[in-house]
Design an enzyme around this catalytic site. Structure first.
Site, PDB file in Angstrom:
ATOM      1  N   GLU A 100      -5.754  -6.042  10.020  1.00  0.00           N
ATOM      2  CA  GLU A 100      -5.422  -5.552   8.791  1.00  0.00           C
ATOM      3  C   GLU A 100      -5.153  -6.871   7.997  1.00  0.00           C
ATOM      4  OE1 GLU A 100      -2.087  -2.711   8.534  1.00  0.00           O
ATOM      5  OE2 GLU A 100      -2.747  -2.365   6.490  1.00  0.00           O
TER       6      GLU A 100
ATOM      7  N   ASP B 215      -3.316  -8.039   5.655  1.00  0.00           N
ATOM      8  CA  ASP B 215      -2.017  -9.286   5.593  1.00  0.00           C
ATOM      9  C   ASP B 215      -1.801 -10.148   6.631  1.00  0.00           C
ATOM     10  OD1 ASP B 215      -1.910  -6.582   7.038  1.00  0.00           O
ATOM     11  OD2 ASP B 215       0.395  -6.689   6.969  1.00  0.00           O
TER      12      ASP B 215
ATOM     13  N   HIS C  29      -0.645  -0.285  15.106  1.00  0.00           N
ATOM     14  CA  HIS C  29      -1.003   1.075  14.607  1.00  0.00           C
ATOM     15  C   HIS C  29      -2.563   1.139  14.042  1.00  0.00           C
ATOM     16  CE1 HIS C  29      -0.904  -0.289  10.099  1.00  0.00           C
ATOM     17  NE2 HIS C  29      -0.818  -1.277  10.684  1.00  0.00           N
TER      18      HIS C  29
ATOM     19  N   HIS D 243      -4.402  -8.332  14.965  1.00  0.00           N
ATOM     20  CA  HIS D 243      -4.368  -7.282  13.969  1.00  0.00           C
ATOM     21  C   HIS D 243      -5.329  -7.612  12.852  1.00  0.00           C
ATOM     22  CE1 HIS D 243      -3.661  -3.507  12.174  1.00  0.00           C
ATOM     23  NE2 HIS D 243      -2.385  -3.938  11.455  1.00  0.00           N
TER      24      HIS D 243
ATOM     25  N   TYR E  84      10.422   0.246   8.244  1.00  0.00           N
ATOM     26  CA  TYR E  84       9.078  -0.065   8.678  1.00  0.00           C
ATOM     27  C   TYR E  84       8.474   0.979   9.576  1.00  0.00           C
ATOM     28  CZ  TYR E  84       5.270  -3.068   9.805  1.00  0.00           C
ATOM     29  OH  TYR E  84       3.827  -3.505   9.885  1.00  0.00           O
TER      30      TYR E  84
ATOM     31  N   HIS F 137       6.087  -9.366  10.685  1.00  0.00           N
ATOM     32  CA  HIS F 137       6.887  -9.385   9.483  1.00  0.00           C
ATOM     33  C   HIS F 137       8.438  -9.443   9.837  1.00  0.00           C
ATOM     34  CE1 HIS F 137       3.373  -7.780   7.397  1.00  0.00           C
ATOM     35  NE2 HIS F 137       3.102  -6.825   8.473  1.00  0.00           N
TER      36      HIS F 137
ATOM     37  N   HIS G  20       0.848  -1.153  -0.045  1.00  0.00           N
ATOM     38  CA  HIS G  20      -0.037  -0.066  -0.054  1.00  0.00           C
ATOM     39  C   HIS G  20       1.004   1.266   0.154  1.00  0.00           C
ATOM     40  CE1 HIS G  20       0.410   0.168   4.314  1.00  0.00           C
ATOM     41  NE2 HIS G  20      -0.504  -0.799   4.292  1.00  0.00           N
TER      42      HIS G  20
ATOM     43  N   ASP H 117       2.697  -6.115  14.298  1.00  0.00           N
ATOM     44  CA  ASP H 117       3.521  -5.045  13.522  1.00  0.00           C
ATOM     45  C   ASP H 117       4.703  -4.395  14.025  1.00  0.00           C
ATOM     46  OD1 ASP H 117       1.949  -5.537  11.178  1.00  0.00           O
ATOM     47  OD2 ASP H 117       0.858  -3.782  11.508  1.00  0.00           O
TER      48      ASP H 117
END
Ligand code: FEO
Length: 394
Positions: free
Chosen positions: A80, A82, A144, A78, A191, A222, A24, A163
């Site tokens: 999100e 991903d 986040h 999380h 990051y 990650h 993104h 994250d």
């Protein structure tokens, strides 16, 4: 398929996306991993899933260790996609599993996948008993997303940080000490700069929570798992969260017919003559995500643009939008550039920098092509800015 064991009964079962180059808008020249961890205790627990196209790989990795139908808990640290878009496929294989997440996580998962799983909402201080280990939940709202949380496995002392502490880097080695630590630290900084920078004030709180428990490993969602460089990465997060800067200036510009470029190069020499480290980026060629990584610890930013239609060039406008969103703290800025008649770019740049929280110094705008005297002005503009950087609060 190699499943890596982190500790007794704890396995890496995530996926490595070697070819993704854009996350993104965040450039990922080293690819991205979607980390997922399987805990096999008296209860079986999956910590996070993966991006949907990699769900089969996740299921295959889990199947080499246990039958996915035996999973008791799926932790959604999380929402999100991903990390959660593989959830529907996992839940087809493990329909009995409870899905553990924060209240904001539950509303996010319901809205993303329209599936009413057997949810267990957790808050600060909650834990589940897995047998030998307990898994504790540490909500980290706005690190986040509102739903974000970390999970802590007490027996093995592993912090699944999602994250936080992540890096976008693909490797066949899952631990920090098995890789080039300079590459890992670079990607960790990149990051932080591109994802976590706007939430720096919350980082200190999160670090306080993390410091209350003994940690042998930090397993983010990650990149590599931290086991040998934990003090180093915690120290960097502490610095970034308290807006640490060095004597460094980022000069980012674009130029229509070369005049602003001439200015940028002379300004660079002026900044350097003050004894300050400076980096120059022409935006039509630069990688915005790398630039933000460099800006993370820089104390100064100079943004240059030719004037086009009373404003900055589109490449400069895009950078300003990005910076405004990331709100880099503790920076001094100024703008410069050449114009043909009415000008206007510097006003737009200055306003945008100010709205991003950057303290803005007077700009330097020159008409048409800079002559020798004007280039000297550029040098002095850089020199004075460099001196201010040396005097500014660290
Ligand atoms: Fe890696 Fe915020 O997702």
């Amino acid at each position: 398929m190699n499943n890596v064991k982190l500790a007794e009964g704890v396995y890496y079962v995530g996926a490595v996306d070697w070819n993704v180059r854009d996350f993104h808008g965040f450039t990922t020249p080293r690819g991205v991993t979607y980390n997922s961890f399987l805990i096999v205790d008296e209860k079986i627990c999956l910590v996070d899933t993966v991006k949907a196209p990699f769900a089969e790989e996740l299921i295959e990795r889990i199947s080499q260790i246990v039958d996915p139908a035996k999973i008791d808990y799926v932790i959604v640290n999380h929402v999100e996609p991903d990390h959660s878009s593989g959830l529907p496929m996992i839940m087809e294989k493990a329909p009995q599993a409870k899905v553990i997440l924060t209240e904001a996580g539950k509303s996010g998962i319901l809205k993303h996948y329209q599936k009413n799983y057997d949810f267990q909402v957790v808050k600060e201080g909650d834990f589940i008993n897995l047998g030998k280990n307990k898994l504790h939940f540490i909500p980290l709202p706005m690190l986040h997303w509102p739903d974000s949380m970390a999970s802590y496995l007490d027996g093995e002392q592993i912090l699944f940080s999602n994250d936080a502490f992540g890096q976008h880097i693909c490797t066949t080695k899952r631990f920090d000490d098995e890789n080039d630590i300079h590459e890992i630290m670079y990607e960790a900084a990149k990051y932080y700069a591109n994802i976590l920078m706007p939430f720096g004030k919350l980082v200190g709180k999160a670090l306080n929570k993390a410091s209350q428990v003994p940690v042998k490993m930090i397993a983010p969602s990650h990149g590599v798992v931290w086991r040998s460089n934990i003090p180093e990465i915690l120290h960097k997060y502490e610095q970034w969260g308290t807006n640490y800067t060095t004597d460094k200036v980022i000069i980012a510009y674009d130029s229509m017919w070369g005049s602003t470029e001439k200015m940028a190069r002379r300004i660079l020499e002026g900044v350097a003559a003050a004894g300050v480290n400076a980096k120059l980026y022409r935006l039509s060629a630069a990688d915005r995500s790398d630039l933000m990584m460099q800006l993370l610890e820089a104390r100064g930013v100079l943004i240059g643009s030719s004037t086009q239609n009373n404003g900055p060039l589109a490449t400069v406008g895009a950078l300003l939008t990005y910076i405004k969103g990331l709100r880099p703290a503790n920076k001094l800025g100024a703008s410069f550039g050449a114009y043909g008649w009415g000008g206007g770019a510097q006003k737009v740049i200055d306003e945008s920098m100010a709205s991003a929280g950057i303290k803005v110094d007077p700009s330097l705008a020159l008409k048409w092509v800079p002559d020798a005297e004007e280039l000297e002005k550029c040098f002095n503009f850089g020199l004075e800015f460099g001196k201010k950087i040396l005097q500014a609060e660290k």
